[in-house]
Design a protein around this motif. Structure first.
Motif, PDB file in Angstrom:
ATOM      1  N   GLY A 101      30.667  36.314 -94.827  1.00 21.72           N
ATOM      2  CA  GLY A 101      29.338  36.008 -94.309  1.00 21.72           C
ATOM      3  C   GLY A 101      29.131  34.556 -93.936  1.00 21.72           C
ATOM      4  N   GLN A 102      30.203  33.755 -93.803  1.00 20.60           N
ATOM      5  CA  GLN A 102      30.084  32.337 -93.467  1.00 20.60           C
ATOM      6  C   GLN A 102      31.050  31.966 -92.351  1.00 20.60           C
ATOM      7  OE1 GLN A 102      30.413  29.858 -96.936  1.00 20.60           O
ATOM      8  NE2 GLN A 102      29.409  31.361 -98.229  1.00 20.60           N
ATOM      9  N   TRP A 103      30.754  30.877 -91.646  1.00 14.51           N
ATOM     10  CA  TRP A 103      31.602  30.400 -90.555  1.00 14.51           C
ATOM     11  C   TRP A 103      31.330  28.924 -90.303  1.00 14.51           C
ATOM     12  CZ3 TRP A 103      27.420  33.553 -90.030  1.00 14.51           C
ATOM     13  CH2 TRP A 103      26.319  33.005 -89.376  1.00 14.51           C
ATOM     14  N   TYR A 104      32.169  28.325 -89.473  1.00 12.16           N
ATOM     15  CA  TYR A 104      31.981  26.952 -89.008  1.00 12.16           C
ATOM     16  C   TYR A 104      31.740  26.979 -87.511  1.00 12.16           C
ATOM     17  CZ  TYR A 104      33.690  25.557 -93.540  1.00 12.16           C
ATOM     18  OH  TYR A 104      33.837  25.398 -94.883  1.00 12.16           O
ATOM     19  N   LYS A 105      31.066  25.946 -87.028  1.00 16.02           N
ATOM     20  CA  LYS A 105      30.701  25.877 -85.610  1.00 16.02           C
ATOM     21  C   LYS A 105      31.074  24.503 -85.069  1.00 16.02           C
ATOM     22  CE  LYS A 105      26.421  25.384 -83.107  1.00 16.02           C
ATOM     23  NZ  LYS A 105      24.984  25.593 -83.205  1.00 16.02           N
ATOM     24  N   PHE A 106      31.611  24.493 -83.847  1.00 16.64           N
ATOM     25  CA  PHE A 106      31.923  23.265 -83.129  1.00 16.64           C
ATOM     26  C   PHE A 106      31.270  23.380 -81.755  1.00 16.64           C
ATOM     27  CE2 PHE A 106      35.379  24.486 -85.901  1.00 16.64           C
ATOM     28  CZ  PHE A 106      35.490  23.371 -86.713  1.00 16.64           C
ATOM     29  N   LYS A 107      30.643  22.309 -81.287  1.00 17.17           N
ATOM     30  CA  LYS A 107      29.946  22.388 -80.004  1.00 17.17           C
ATOM     31  C   LYS A 107      29.990  21.051 -79.285  1.00 17.17           C
ATOM     32  CE  LYS A 107      25.368  22.612 -79.651  1.00 17.17           C
ATOM     33  NZ  LYS A 107      23.992  23.097 -79.629  1.00 17.17           N
ATOM     34  N   VAL A 108      30.133  21.119 -77.960  1.00 13.46           N
ATOM     35  CA  VAL A 108      30.014  19.961 -77.081  1.00 13.46           C
ATOM     36  C   VAL A 108      28.879  20.271 -76.111  1.00 13.46           C
ATOM     37  CG1 VAL A 108      31.154  18.560 -75.341  1.00 13.46           C
ATOM     38  CG2 VAL A 108      32.472  19.452 -77.259  1.00 13.46           C
ATOM     39  N   SER A 109      27.948  19.325 -75.967  1.00 19.17           N
ATOM     40  CA  SER A 109      26.754  19.569 -75.149  1.00 19.17           C
ATOM     41  C   SER A 109      26.469  18.411 -74.212  1.00 19.17           C
ATOM     42  CB  SER A 109      25.510  19.720 -76.041  1.00 19.17           C
ATOM     43  OG  SER A 109      25.670  20.710 -76.992  1.00 19.17           O
ATOM     44  N   GLY A 110      25.936  18.752 -73.059  1.00 13.75           N
ATOM     45  CA  GLY A 110      25.287  17.774 -72.208  1.00 13.75           C
ATOM     46  C   GLY A 110      23.861  17.655 -72.725  1.00 13.75           C
ATOM     47  N   THR A 111      23.401  16.449 -72.990  1.00 11.71           N
ATOM     48  CA  THR A 111      22.111  16.250 -73.656  1.00 11.71           C
ATOM     49  C   THR A 111      21.241  15.277 -72.881  1.00 11.71           C
ATOM     50  OG1 THR A 111      23.125  16.658 -75.813  1.00 11.71           O
ATOM     51  CG2 THR A 111      21.028  15.511 -75.820  1.00 11.71           C
ATOM     52  N   ASP A 112      19.981  15.633 -72.757  1.00 11.91           N
ATOM     53  CA  ASP A 112      18.953  14.721 -72.255  1.00 11.91           C
ATOM     54  C   ASP A 112      18.029  14.409 -73.419  1.00 11.91           C
ATOM     55  OD1 ASP A 112      19.862  14.793 -69.601  1.00 11.91           O
ATOM     56  OD2 ASP A 112      18.739  16.628 -69.217  1.00 11.91           O
ATOM     57  N   MET A 113      17.798  13.121 -73.676  1.00  6.86           N
ATOM     58  CA  MET A 113      16.935  12.706 -74.772  1.00  6.86           C
ATOM     59  C   MET A 113      15.983  11.637 -74.255  1.00  6.86           C
ATOM     60  SD  MET A 113      18.045  11.362 -78.580  1.00  6.86           S
ATOM     61  CE  MET A 113      18.856  12.878 -79.025  1.00  6.86           C
ATOM     62  N   ASP A 114      14.698  11.890 -74.383  1.00  5.99           N
ATOM     63  CA  ASP A 114      13.673  10.967 -73.902  1.00  5.99           C
ATOM     64  C   ASP A 114      12.924  10.376 -75.081  1.00  5.99           C
ATOM     65  OD1 ASP A 114      14.469  11.928 -71.440  1.00  5.99           O
ATOM     66  OD2 ASP A 114      12.788  13.314 -71.264  1.00  5.99           O
ATOM     67  N   ASP A 116       9.671   8.243 -76.258  1.00 11.73           N
ATOM     68  CA  ASP A 116       8.329   7.799 -75.901  1.00 11.73           C
ATOM     69  C   ASP A 116       7.934   6.727 -76.912  1.00 11.73           C
ATOM     70  OD1 ASP A 116       5.767   7.456 -75.011  1.00 11.73           O
ATOM     71  OD2 ASP A 116       5.018   9.374 -75.769  1.00 11.73           O
ATOM     72  N   LEU A 117       8.066   5.464 -76.520  1.00 15.84           N
ATOM     73  CA  LEU A 117       7.744   4.347 -77.399  1.00 15.84           C
ATOM     74  C   LEU A 117       6.251   4.052 -77.321  1.00 15.84           C
ATOM     75  CD1 LEU A 117      10.759   2.070 -76.475  1.00 15.84           C
ATOM     76  CD2 LEU A 117      10.539   3.553 -78.462  1.00 15.84           C
ATOM     77  N   SER A 118       5.637   3.795 -78.477  1.00 14.93           N
ATOM     78  CA  SER A 118       4.180   3.604 -78.516  1.00 14.93           C
ATOM     79  C   SER A 118       3.741   2.288 -77.886  1.00 14.93           C
ATOM     80  CB  SER A 118       3.677   3.686 -79.952  1.00 14.93           C
ATOM     81  OG  SER A 118       4.272   2.662 -80.722  1.00 14.93           O
ATOM     82  N   ASN A 119       4.652   1.312 -77.758  1.00 13.77           N
ATOM     83  CA  ASN A 119       4.243   0.022 -77.206  1.00 13.77           C
ATOM     84  C   ASN A 119       4.504  -0.110 -75.712  1.00 13.77           C
ATOM     85  OD1 ASN A 119       7.024  -0.067 -77.366  1.00 13.77           O
ATOM     86  ND2 ASN A 119       7.094  -2.213 -78.051  1.00 13.77           N
ATOM     87  N   THR A 120       4.948   0.976 -75.045  1.00 14.55           N
ATOM     88  CA  THR A 120       5.170   0.929 -73.598  1.00 14.55           C
ATOM     89  C   THR A 120       4.509   2.144 -72.952  1.00 14.55           C
ATOM     90  OG1 THR A 120       7.231   2.194 -73.675  1.00 14.55           O
ATOM     91  CG2 THR A 120       7.416  -0.196 -73.887  1.00 14.55           C
ATOM     92  N   THR A 121       4.276   2.051 -71.667  1.00 16.33           N
ATOM     93  CA  THR A 121       3.657   3.170 -70.952  1.00 16.33           C
ATOM     94  C   THR A 121       4.690   4.093 -70.323  1.00 16.33           C
ATOM     95  OG1 THR A 121       3.490   1.812 -68.967  1.00 16.33           O
ATOM     96  CG2 THR A 121       1.565   1.877 -70.437  1.00 16.33           C
ATOM     97  N   THR A 122       5.954   3.697 -70.317  1.00 16.83           N
ATOM     98  CA  THR A 122       6.997   4.545 -69.726  1.00 16.83           C
ATOM     99  C   THR A 122       7.940   5.038 -70.812  1.00 16.83           C
ATOM    100  OG1 THR A 122       8.423   2.646 -69.305  1.00 16.83           O
ATOM    101  CG2 THR A 122       6.936   3.309 -67.541  1.00 16.83           C
ATOM    102  N   ASP A 123       8.530   6.195 -70.567  1.00 20.34           N
ATOM    103  CA  ASP A 123       9.516   6.764 -71.485  1.00 20.34           C
ATOM    104  C   ASP A 123      10.882   6.154 -71.204  1.00 20.34           C
ATOM    105  OD1 ASP A 123       7.504   8.374 -72.380  1.00 20.34           O
ATOM    106  OD2 ASP A 123       8.303  10.223 -71.520  1.00 20.34           O
ATOM    107  N   THR A 124      11.709   6.082 -72.240  1.00 17.56           N
ATOM    108  CA  THR A 124      13.107   5.716 -72.068  1.00 17.56           C
ATOM    109  C   THR A 124      13.873   7.022 -71.927  1.00 17.56           C
ATOM    110  OG1 THR A 124      12.826   3.750 -73.442  1.00 17.56           O
ATOM    111  CG2 THR A 124      15.072   4.533 -73.103  1.00 17.56           C
ATOM    112  N   VAL A 125      14.383   7.286 -70.736  1.00 14.92           N
ATOM    113  CA  VAL A 125      15.083   8.532 -70.436  1.00 14.92           C
ATOM    114  C   VAL A 125      16.582   8.286 -70.549  1.00 14.92           C
ATOM    115  CG1 VAL A 125      15.473  10.293 -68.681  1.00 14.92           C
ATOM    116  CG2 VAL A 125      13.212   9.242 -68.903  1.00 14.92           C
ATOM    117  N   THR A 126      17.256   9.098 -71.370  1.00 17.98           N
ATOM    118  CA  THR A 126      18.693   8.943 -71.550  1.00 17.98           C
ATOM    119  C   THR A 126      19.398  10.268 -71.283  1.00 17.98           C
ATOM    120  OG1 THR A 126      18.745   9.502 -73.905  1.00 17.98           O
ATOM    121  CG2 THR A 126      18.310   7.201 -73.336  1.00 17.98           C
TER     122      THR A 126
END
Length: 180
Positions: A101-114, A116-126
């Motif tokens: 009932g157990q297993w291991y997982k390995f994954k490679v992903s393309g990721t977008d992470m944004d 939102d800093l409270s001291n700026t009006t624009t997001d940092t998009v990565t």
């Protein structure tokens, strides 16, 4: 999309086609969906709690996973470093053979992470790649639980971002062991 993301998409498609072609007689294609809770820990910022939604297409251990996530705002004594994060992962995962009932997982992903800093009006998009290692267990015939650690690296950030997530999901491959 960047070259790395295009390459990841091509490799993912190739592995999915190889898996469907070579092992379709053992287990058909199945779908799963789930919810997760976790934490994101960018270097230089406080840890923030995250929530996510997951959808996957699985065939004999290989899976194409789509995950969208968002966090609550992490606050500190210095409002210049208060932030929240949101984004998504699209990646190729491989789960080892389920044993006891157990297993291991390995994954490679393309990721977008944004961020939102409270001291700026624009997001940092990565945009970059995530590398995930996880452990899972079957909760019952239709439900599974996984604990994942992800390492996110982007050319847009000076340092890596670490994520830990617990996901509960339904569907997917049928359990082949003893009955519950």
């Amino acid at each position: 999309m960047k070259f790395k993301q295009n390459l990841l998409l091509i490799i993912t498609t190739f592995f999915m086609l190889m898996s469907v072609e070579s092992q379709a007689g053992r287990q058909g294609i199945s779908f799963y969906y789930g919810l997760g809770l976790g934490a994101v820990a960018p270097t230089d910022f406080d840890v923030s709690a995250t929530g996510d939604l997951m959808f996957g297409i699985e065939e004999d251990g290989w899976a194409l996973e789509l995950i969208g996530y968002g966090s609550v705002e992490a606050g500190s004594n210095n409002s210049a470093v208060d932030y929240s994060v949101s984004g998504n992962h699209i990646g190729l995962a491989y789960r080892t053979i389920e044993k006891d009932g157990q297993w291991y997982k390995f994954k490679v992903s393309g990721t977008d992470m944004d961020f939102d800093l409270s001291n700026t009006t624009t997001d940092t998009v990565t945009s970059g790649n995530s590398y995930t290692f996880g452990w899972g267990m079957r909760m019952n015939r239709e439900a599974r639980l996984e604990i994942d650690y992800s390492y996110y690296k982007s050319d847009d950030l000076a340092d890596a971002v670490h994520m830990a997530t617990v996901r509960y999901f339904w569907g997917g491959s049928e359990y082949q062991g003893s009955s519950y």
